[in-house]
Each structure stands twice: as C-alpha cells, then as structure tokens.
Design a protein around this motif. Sequence first.
Motif, PDB file in Angstrom:
ATOM      1  N   SER A 195      -8.537  20.211  17.011  1.00 14.63           N
ATOM      2  CA  SER A 195      -7.774  19.213  17.044  1.00 14.63           C
ATOM      3  C   SER A 195      -8.296  17.823  16.342  1.00 14.63           C
ATOM      4  N   ALA A 196      -9.504  17.758  16.388  1.00 11.29           N
ATOM      5  CA  ALA A 196     -10.044  16.608  15.573  1.00 11.29           C
ATOM      6  C   ALA A 196      -9.948  16.651  14.059  1.00 11.29           C
ATOM      7  N   ASP A 197      -9.882  18.072  13.381  1.00 14.12           N
ATOM      8  CA  ASP A 197      -9.899  17.977  12.017  1.00 14.12           C
ATOM      9  C   ASP A 197      -8.241  17.808  11.805  1.00 14.12           C
ATOM     10  N   LEU A 198      -7.420  18.298  12.595  1.00 15.75           N
ATOM     11  CA  LEU A 198      -5.954  17.942  12.588  1.00 15.75           C
ATOM     12  C   LEU A 198      -5.780  16.349  12.409  1.00 15.75           C
ATOM     13  N   ALA A 199      -6.270  15.730  13.405  1.00 13.47           N
ATOM     14  CA  ALA A 199      -6.165  14.346  13.469  1.00 13.47           C
ATOM     15  C   ALA A 199      -6.485  13.741  12.521  1.00 13.47           C
ATOM     16  N   ARG A 200      -7.870  14.025  11.744  1.00 11.77           N
ATOM     17  CA  ARG A 200      -8.429  13.402  10.644  1.00 11.77           C
ATOM     18  C   ARG A 200      -7.330  13.831   9.458  1.00 11.77           C
ATOM     19  N   ASN A 201      -6.875  14.833   9.351  1.00 15.49           N
ATOM     20  CA  ASN A 201      -5.760  14.973   8.081  1.00 15.49           C
ATOM     21  C   ASN A 201      -4.766  14.299   8.431  1.00 15.49           C
ATOM     22  N   VAL A 202      -4.361  14.163   9.601  1.00 15.55           N
ATOM     23  CA  VAL A 202      -3.096  13.305   9.658  1.00 15.55           C
ATOM     24  C   VAL A 202      -3.145  11.653   9.573  1.00 15.55           C
ATOM     25  N   ASP A 203      -4.517  11.508   9.981  1.00 16.99           N
ATOM     26  CA  ASP A 203      -4.869   9.822   9.851  1.00 16.99           C
ATOM     27  C   ASP A 203      -5.178   9.612   8.182  1.00 16.99           C
ATOM     28  N   ARG A 204      -5.606  10.798   7.556  1.00 13.28           N
ATOM     29  CA  ARG A 204      -5.664  10.463   6.157  1.00 13.28           C
ATOM     30  C   ARG A 204      -4.464  10.454   5.576  1.00 13.28           C
ATOM     31  N   GLN A 205      -3.459  11.335   5.882  1.00 11.42           N
ATOM     32  CA  GLN A 205      -2.214  11.187   5.199  1.00 11.42           C
ATOM     33  C   GLN A 205      -1.499   9.802   5.485  1.00 11.42           C
ATOM     34  N   ALA A 206      -1.624   9.602   6.768  1.00 10.65           N
ATOM     35  CA  ALA A 206      -0.829   8.175   7.217  1.00 10.65           C
ATOM     36  C   ALA A 206      -1.564   7.128   6.351  1.00 10.65           C
ATOM     37  N   TYR A 207      -2.741   7.043   6.170  1.00 13.54           N
ATOM     38  CA  TYR A 207      -3.486   6.068   5.413  1.00 13.54           C
ATOM     39  C   TYR A 207      -3.018   6.180   4.095  1.00 13.54           C
ATOM     40  N   ALA A 208      -2.770   7.202   3.410  1.00 18.30           N
ATOM     41  CA  ALA A 208      -2.540   7.391   2.127  1.00 18.30           C
ATOM     42  C   ALA A 208      -1.128   6.727   2.008  1.00 18.30           C
ATOM     43  N   ASP A 209      -0.293   7.030   3.105  1.00 15.16           N
ATOM     44  CA  ASP A 209       1.323   6.635   3.041  1.00 15.16           C
ATOM     45  C   ASP A 209       1.186   5.267   3.173  1.00 15.16           C
ATOM     46  N   VAL A 210       0.463   4.735   4.121  1.00 13.04           N
ATOM     47  CA  VAL A 210       0.303   3.358   4.082  1.00 13.04           C
ATOM     48  C   VAL A 210      -0.051   2.489   3.048  1.00 13.04           C
ATOM     49  N   GLU A 211      -1.219   3.238   2.188  1.00 13.06           N
ATOM     50  CA  GLU A 211      -1.512   2.425   0.839  1.00 13.06           C
ATOM     51  C   GLU A 211      -0.522   2.496  -0.094  1.00 13.06           C
ATOM     52  N   LYS A 212       0.240   3.581  -0.232  1.00 11.90           N
ATOM     53  CA  LYS A 212       1.423   3.705  -1.062  1.00 11.90           C
ATOM     54  C   LYS A 212       2.649   2.540  -0.778  1.00 11.90           C
ATOM     55  N   THR A 213       2.843   2.570   0.503  1.00 13.17           N
ATOM     56  CA  THR A 213       3.834   1.539   0.806  1.00 13.17           C
ATOM     57  C   THR A 213       3.405   0.244   0.465  1.00 13.17           C
ATOM     58  N   LEU A 214       2.300  -0.144   0.802  1.00 12.72           N
ATOM     59  CA  LEU A 214       1.428  -1.394   0.509  1.00 12.72           C
ATOM     60  C   LEU A 214       1.562  -1.605  -0.997  1.00 12.72           C
ATOM     61  N   ALA A 215       1.182  -0.718  -1.960  1.00 10.19           N
ATOM     62  CA  ALA A 215       1.052  -0.798  -3.260  1.00 10.19           C
ATOM     63  C   ALA A 215       2.586  -1.127  -3.807  1.00 10.19           C
ATOM     64  N   ASP A 216       3.521  -0.252  -3.312  1.00  9.82           N
ATOM     65  CA  ASP A 216       5.146  -0.409  -3.859  1.00  9.82           C
ATOM     66  C   ASP A 216       5.549  -2.000  -3.303  1.00  9.82           C
ATOM     67  N   LEU A 217       5.097  -2.451  -2.094  1.00  6.08           N
ATOM     68  CA  LEU A 217       5.562  -3.759  -1.899  1.00  6.08           C
ATOM     69  C   LEU A 217       5.028  -4.762  -2.553  1.00  6.08           C
ATOM     70  N   GLN A 218       3.542  -4.802  -2.912  1.00  3.16           N
ATOM     71  CA  GLN A 218       3.008  -5.666  -3.669  1.00  3.16           C
ATOM     72  C   GLN A 218       3.397  -5.662  -5.053  1.00  3.16           C
ATOM     73  N   ALA A 219       3.946  -4.338  -5.599  1.00  2.00           N
ATOM     74  CA  ALA A 219       4.756  -4.508  -6.981  1.00  2.00           C
ATOM     75  C   ALA A 219       5.868  -5.037  -6.843  1.00  2.00           C
ATOM     76  N   GLN A 220       6.807  -4.867  -5.858  1.00  2.00           N
ATOM     77  CA  GLN A 220       7.869  -5.629  -5.549  1.00  2.00           C
ATOM     78  C   GLN A 220       7.788  -7.158  -5.384  1.00  2.00           C
ATOM     79  N   VAL A 221       6.726  -7.523  -4.712  1.00  2.00           N
ATOM     80  CA  VAL A 221       6.310  -8.975  -4.592  1.00  2.00           C
ATOM     81  C   VAL A 221       5.845  -9.605  -5.948  1.00  2.00           C
ATOM     82  N   LEU A 222       5.559  -8.882  -6.833  1.00  2.00           N
ATOM     83  CA  LEU A 222       4.984  -9.390  -8.135  1.00  2.00           C
ATOM     84  C   LEU A 222       6.189  -9.225  -8.849  1.00  2.00           C
ATOM     85  N   LYS A 223       6.864  -8.468  -8.791  1.00  2.00           N
ATOM     86  CA  LYS A 223       8.221  -8.502  -9.766  1.00  2.00           C
ATOM     87  C   LYS A 223       9.159  -9.621  -9.350  1.00  2.00           C
ATOM     88  N   HIS A 224       9.313  -9.852  -8.167  1.00  2.00           N
ATOM     89  CA  HIS A 224      10.295 -10.851  -7.286  1.00  2.00           C
ATOM     90  C   HIS A 224       9.587 -12.305  -7.869  1.00  2.00           C
TER      91      HIS A 224
END
Length: 240
Positions: free
Chosen positions: A76-105
């Motif tokens: 369960s801990a390993d699954l949660a860790r993988n989920v957290d890692r994926q969630a963190y990666a998704d958040v980072e990607k979303t943040l990068a996209d938002l920063q790129a949009q802010v810079l473009k605007h």
Amino acid sequence: MRTGRLVVRYHAPWRRRTVAVGMVVALIALIAGTFEWGRYSSGFSKVAEMQHRRELTATIEKLGKENEELRQAAASADLARNVDRQAYADVEKTLADLQAQVLKHREELTFYRGIVSPEDGIGGLRIQRFQILPGPADQQYRLRLVLVQSMRQDAFVSGAVSVEIEGVQDNKPLQLPLAKAVNDAATSANLPFRFRYFQNIEQDIVLPKGFDPRAVTVEVKTAKLAPVRESYPWQVQAES
C-alpha cells in the motif's frame, strides 16, 4: 513298620504360562516407569512439552499474520508513493504550462502596450521583435520579424525590409544578402510590408554549406519615414 509312599504333584501348564506373562508385563512396566521417572527427574514433562508445542504453533501463526499485514502495508505504501510521484509530476507539468502561458501573455501584453503607448514616447516605426528559428534540416532557418508603429499614427505605413547575414566562410568574413539565402528565385532582396499598427514578416532561408553565421542586420525603409536599422547576434531560438 510303615511302608513309605511317593507323592507326585503335577502343575498345570497354563498356570506356568500365566505366571511367566505376568512377570514379563511387570518387567516392562518397571522399565517404562523407570524411563519416565528418569525423564521427569531430568526436567522432562509430557504436559509441559505439549504446552510448549502449542505456544510455538501460536507464535508461528501470529508471526505469519503479522508478516502478511506488513507485506500488505508495504504494498500500500509503495502504491501511495507511486501515486504521489505521479501526482507531483502532474502538478509540475501543470505549473510549467501555466508559467509558460503567463510568460506568453506577459510578452503579448508588453507588445500591445508598446503599440498603444511606446515607452520612449516615440510613435514612429520600429522593430518590435526579431527571431531566428530552426528549420527542418541543417543550414535551414526561418527569420521572424515584427514591425509596429504607435496607435497615435492612424495611417498605413508601407515599405520594404532588407536583411543581411554576416558570417565566416573559408576563414574569411562574408556578408550574405537575403537574395542569396533563399531557394525561391522569385524572392527579392527586400521583403515588402504594409500595415497600420503591426505586421509579422517571416522568411525561410538556406545558408550555404560551410557558412558560419554570426549576426543579422535588418533595415526597414519607407518612403516618408527615416529608415530603422538594427543588428542582432545569431541566436537560434526554440519555436514558441
């Protein structure tokens, strides 16, 4: 005178066998009792042994259960860790996209502010942006130029842009005009323009083999306004 008489007594065979069997059984019981007494005297107890076996069995079952619980918890801990890692990666990607949009605007906002109200207060014609973008093959590039004039100037402006690429070929300095850097024979040495507020101009070029570009000079000419001339270092940028 009395005459002596011999008396003979007979014992039954079954009685002798019974006595013999009884003696054997007694001997076996004596030996068994002596063995058990010896084990008991040395600290051995059958009841204690059975109790010890039950305790060991219970301990084994308890440890097996705890081991299974720990294994499930680890999974369960390993699954949660993988989920957290994926969630963190998704958040980072979303943040990068938002920063790129802010810079473009932000760049677009700066661009339009420059049209509405130039920082230098001059409402004439100027080069707002110049980019060198990579092409589909080696020595192929795309030049992107943005011309603007302030909204204070409500009239159309027209003219032509000349481009000259400075570099080195065969260890010698070389100035390459736009006409010698395009495959289309119909392309002239100058790029025409006509606009009221701003205009994007793009041109694909192919540099000669062995030519090492160093800088680009852009000159904007009109019939009524003074020419605008700018030089830019050769820096290839990623497509935005």
